[in-house]
Write a protein that holds these residues in place. Sequence first.
Motif, PDB file in Angstrom:
ATOM      1  N   HIS A  49       1.020  -1.014  -0.046  1.00  0.00           N
ATOM      2  CA  HIS A  49       0.300  -0.390   0.350  1.00  0.00           C
ATOM      3  C   HIS A  49       0.890   0.814  -0.036  1.00  0.00           C
ATOM      4  CE1 HIS A  49      -3.828  -2.496   0.787  1.00  0.00           C
ATOM      5  NE2 HIS A  49      -3.022  -3.885   2.309  1.00  0.00           N
ATOM      6  N   TRP A  50       2.056   1.392   0.026  1.00  0.00           N
ATOM      7  CA  TRP A  50       2.893   2.267  -0.160  1.00  0.00           C
ATOM      8  C   TRP A  50       3.198   2.980  -1.629  1.00  0.00           C
ATOM      9  CZ3 TRP A  50       6.165   4.023   4.125  1.00  0.00           C
ATOM     10  CH2 TRP A  50       6.275   3.454   5.173  1.00  0.00           C
ATOM     11  N   SER A  51       1.798   3.819  -1.321  1.00  0.00           N
ATOM     12  CA  SER A  51       2.229   4.629  -2.867  1.00  0.00           C
ATOM     13  C   SER A  51       3.178   5.380  -2.819  1.00  0.00           C
ATOM     14  CB  SER A  51       0.900   5.636  -3.088  1.00  0.00           C
ATOM     15  OG  SER A  51       0.965   6.342  -1.933  1.00  0.00           O
ATOM     16  N   TYR A  53       3.340   9.053  -2.453  1.00  0.00           N
ATOM     17  CA  TYR A  53       3.161   9.882  -2.113  1.00  0.00           C
ATOM     18  C   TYR A  53       3.227   9.620  -0.397  1.00  0.00           C
ATOM     19  CZ  TYR A  53       1.040  12.680   2.185  1.00  0.00           C
ATOM     20  OH  TYR A  53       0.809  13.758   2.949  1.00  0.00           O
ATOM     21  N   SER A  54       3.525   7.933  -0.259  1.00  0.00           N
ATOM     22  CA  SER A  54       4.059   7.317   0.909  1.00  0.00           C
ATOM     23  C   SER A  54       5.178   7.595   1.422  1.00  0.00           C
ATOM     24  CB  SER A  54       3.409   6.219   0.976  1.00  0.00           C
ATOM     25  OG  SER A  54       2.107   5.953   0.873  1.00  0.00           O
ATOM     26  N   ALA A  57       6.368  11.402   2.263  1.00  0.00           N
ATOM     27  CA  ALA A  57       6.224  11.756   3.303  1.00  0.00           C
ATOM     28  C   ALA A  57       7.030  11.356   4.429  1.00  0.00           C
ATOM     29  CB  ALA A  57       5.054  11.119   3.977  1.00  0.00           C
ATOM     30  N   GLU A 199       2.071  -0.221   8.321  1.00  0.00           N
ATOM     31  CA  GLU A 199       0.462  -0.371   7.578  1.00  0.00           C
ATOM     32  C   GLU A 199       0.385   1.528   9.328  1.00  0.00           C
ATOM     33  OE1 GLU A 199      -2.071   1.057   5.554  1.00  0.00           O
ATOM     34  OE2 GLU A 199      -0.594   0.178   5.360  1.00  0.00           O
ATOM     35  N   ARG A 202       2.958   3.888   8.139  1.00  0.00           N
ATOM     36  CA  ARG A 202       2.649   4.462   6.949  1.00  0.00           C
ATOM     37  C   ARG A 202       2.078   5.817   6.718  1.00  0.00           C
ATOM     38  NH1 ARG A 202      -0.898   4.539   3.057  1.00  0.00           N
ATOM     39  NH2 ARG A 202      -2.105   3.253   4.075  1.00  0.00           N
ATOM     40  N   ARG A 203       0.876   5.412   7.367  1.00  0.00           N
ATOM     41  CA  ARG A 203       0.611   6.146   8.321  1.00  0.00           C
ATOM     42  C   ARG A 203       0.476   7.403   8.916  1.00  0.00           C
ATOM     43  NH1 ARG A 203      -5.120   2.199   9.501  1.00  0.00           N
ATOM     44  NH2 ARG A 203      -5.178   1.116   7.532  1.00  0.00           N
ATOM     45  N   GLU A 205       3.641   8.379   9.035  1.00  0.00           N
ATOM     46  CA  GLU A 205       4.319   9.758   8.010  1.00  0.00           C
ATOM     47  C   GLU A 205       3.171  10.570   7.231  1.00  0.00           C
ATOM     48  OE1 GLU A 205       7.671   9.279   8.441  1.00  0.00           O
ATOM     49  OE2 GLU A 205       7.209   8.612  10.455  1.00  0.00           O
ATOM     50  N   ALA A 206       2.227   9.950   6.613  1.00  0.00           N
ATOM     51  CA  ALA A 206       1.389  10.640   5.661  1.00  0.00           C
ATOM     52  C   ALA A 206       0.946  12.044   5.905  1.00  0.00           C
ATOM     53  CB  ALA A 206       0.423   9.384   5.280  1.00  0.00           C
ATOM     54  N   GLY A 282       7.752   9.095  -5.433  1.00  0.00           N
ATOM     55  CA  GLY A 282       7.996   9.518  -4.488  1.00  0.00           C
ATOM     56  C   GLY A 282       9.163  10.063  -3.934  1.00  0.00           C
TER      57      GLY A 282
END
Length: 509
Positions: A49-51, A53-54, A57, A199, A202-203, A205-206, A282
């Motif tokens: 799930h790391w895009s 943007y992830s 970030a 996960e 990741r959230r 950091e975003a 990224g």
Amino acid sequence: MSTEPYVHVPSRASEGLDEAPSALIAVQAGLSPRLYNSDLAPTTREGRHWSSYSIFALWANDVHSLGNYVWAIGLFSLGMSGGAILGSLAFGALFLFLLLSLSGFMGEKTGVPFPVMSRISFGIHGAQIPALLRGGVAIAWFGIQTYLASQVLQVVVIALIPGAAGLQDGAFLGLSALGWITFLALWVVQSIIVSYGMEMIRRYEAFAGPIILVTFVALALWVLIQADFQIAWTNDEPLTGVDLWLNMLGGASAWVAIYGTFVLNFCDFTRGAKSKKAIVKGNFWGIPINMLFFGLIVVVLAGGSFTINGQAIASPADVVAAIPNTLLLVLASLALIVLTIAVNLMANFVAPTYALTNLFPRHLNFRKAALLSAVIGLVILPWNLYNSPVVIGIFLNGLGALLGPLFGIIMVDYWLIRKQKINIPDLYSEHVTGEYHYRRGFNPRAVIALVISGVIALLLTFVPAFQVVSQFSWFLAAGLGAVAYALLADRRGPFRDVEAGDIAVTPTH
């Protein structure tokens, strides 16, 4: 790969499961429970799930760390002009973009964390060497960064509750009562975040990235207003000629060295990347673009403060401390705490967590290893480490000096020797015919290359005669490790490219 017949694999597709049951970890004949668990397993494609943007970030937080600002503002104080600082950061950013992309692609292809990635070049058991070196450096800095953030939190507490200043009197094991309260509060927050896995990181950091960018823009505007929008591009003794260029290149090299730890275990994050394109995009926005933005903030903070009082500040925290409005001071301080936590999670918490998981995979999963890392980061009393020149100057710098050779060895083995052909199931096999068994699980050629290049790297770090090249020590050490391993490596192969298949796991947290 083991030649023994396969045992039953509880297939996700055939049995309607999202992932292989954790109770049946040994999914193939030859896969060792000493090498494999659901957190060390390769990630499935659908579980990533790391895009872009992830990944951006990550850099939005890490590049704007307080330590980086202190270092970059120091360049201004050394006589580098604003333009020279931007040029130095630009050179360093280009190098980092290349190195981190190469390192990141490894995680995207294999889906494995750094300790497992290290098995490719060092062997299934020899991988403990790079994993523990990286984790050892990180766990000490985790505690130190938490302590530094707790000092900022003390400022917030006293601003809101002036009477709390009395709790700073006295000390127990080196900390005052208020120091213990603020340290433990931040320690608990970080432990909770990381216990929920990659996960949750990741959230966080975003979430933190935009806050950090807005905060530093606001600080820069504050300084500009105070300086009547006039900034000094140099101090009173600017460097010129050869000295200027040497300092620019040295600054670029030092900028890369700051990330010498992160280029090693970037695969811990990109194993969750959706694609190589997400990594490149990224990294592009997060490294060269974001780092130049960081440079502009540095020039404004340093040059603006020089205009105001004739000397550059040492850190953005100095700007925050000078804010006369209590509400604004508290908000800015909280933003710096959010930033420090974000940097700590990515740079100093993930690496030791995976290292400990790799050390005891039958007993530790990611959550248990994260909590154990946090406990170690507490019991070492990091504030005492931070105040000890011996620990910072010798122990941590000594370990850090060995990370350059590790990077050189791992990169040469993956990209030049094996040409990206990785037998992923054999990374978890202890069978003597396994591709990464080498000699009793250790690759002696990689170990010898590390010893040779590591000794030279330590000499470059600590011997005063080499002070002139100390700024370039990471590049020299990484180059030595790469050359040493290129000369010693067994190139005979055959090297096979085998996908993870059913041993891959979709992360559940």
